[in-house]
Write a protein that holds these residues in place. Sequence first.
Motif, short mmCIF file in Angstrom:
data_model
loop_
_atom_site.label_atom_id
_atom_site.label_comp_id
_atom_site.label_asym_id
_atom_site.label_seq_id
_atom_site.Cartn_x
_atom_site.Cartn_y
_atom_site.Cartn_z
N UNK A 32 1.10 -1.32 -0.22
CA UNK A 32 0.65 -0.01 -0.22
C UNK A 32 0.97 1.21 0.24
N UNK A 33 0.99 2.22 -0.63
CA UNK A 33 1.58 3.17 -1.23
C UNK A 33 1.14 4.14 -1.44
N UNK A 34 1.94 5.88 -0.78
CA UNK A 34 1.39 6.54 -0.83
C UNK A 34 2.60 7.65 -1.64
N UNK A 35 2.66 8.04 -2.48
CA UNK A 35 3.51 9.39 -3.27
C UNK A 35 2.77 10.42 -3.40
N UNK A 36 4.36 11.19 -2.56
CA UNK A 36 4.09 12.98 -2.74
C UNK A 36 4.95 13.90 -3.20
N UNK A 37 4.09 14.52 -4.12
CA UNK A 37 4.18 15.38 -4.85
C UNK A 37 4.55 16.77 -5.10
N UNK A 38 4.85 17.42 -5.04
CA UNK A 38 4.85 19.25 -5.02
C UNK A 38 4.33 19.65 -6.99
N UNK A 39 3.15 19.76 -6.98
CA UNK A 39 2.92 20.08 -8.49
C UNK A 39 3.15 21.83 -9.15
N UNK A 40 3.70 21.98 -10.48
CA UNK A 40 4.06 23.07 -10.67
C UNK A 40 3.51 24.40 -10.18
#
Length: 130
Positions: A32-40
Amino acid sequence: MIQRFIELGQGYSDIYELITLGENMSERVQHVMAFYTVLTNGENRTSVAIVMKPTQPGDFQPIYICREGIPYPHDLANKRYDMFQTMAERINKSIIELTVRPSGIFGETELYYQHLIGILRMNNYIAPLK
């Protein structure tokens, strides 16, 4: 082995389908995964995913994902992420958290998913290319 992301949506009402898949097929859930990102635009967003064990026969490994539609849970508590976390606890899985690049910087969504597959393989979360 074929490993492929199957996008259910961006985590609005489709997160209920992802949670149902995890609960009803818990014996097949590998991670079970969570991918964190900062959008442009500077927003912190989260993608949630379930990596299934490969099918036998067929060697097909689906990775169901709700892409970049959930607010970053460590900044602002939100019900959708809490429900995902509760599902993970019910099936006795810990959420694997990774910080990744946003999908918008890739020319196509499929390239983004190939990037994620490479990250998952490098970290031994899924089997290497055969």
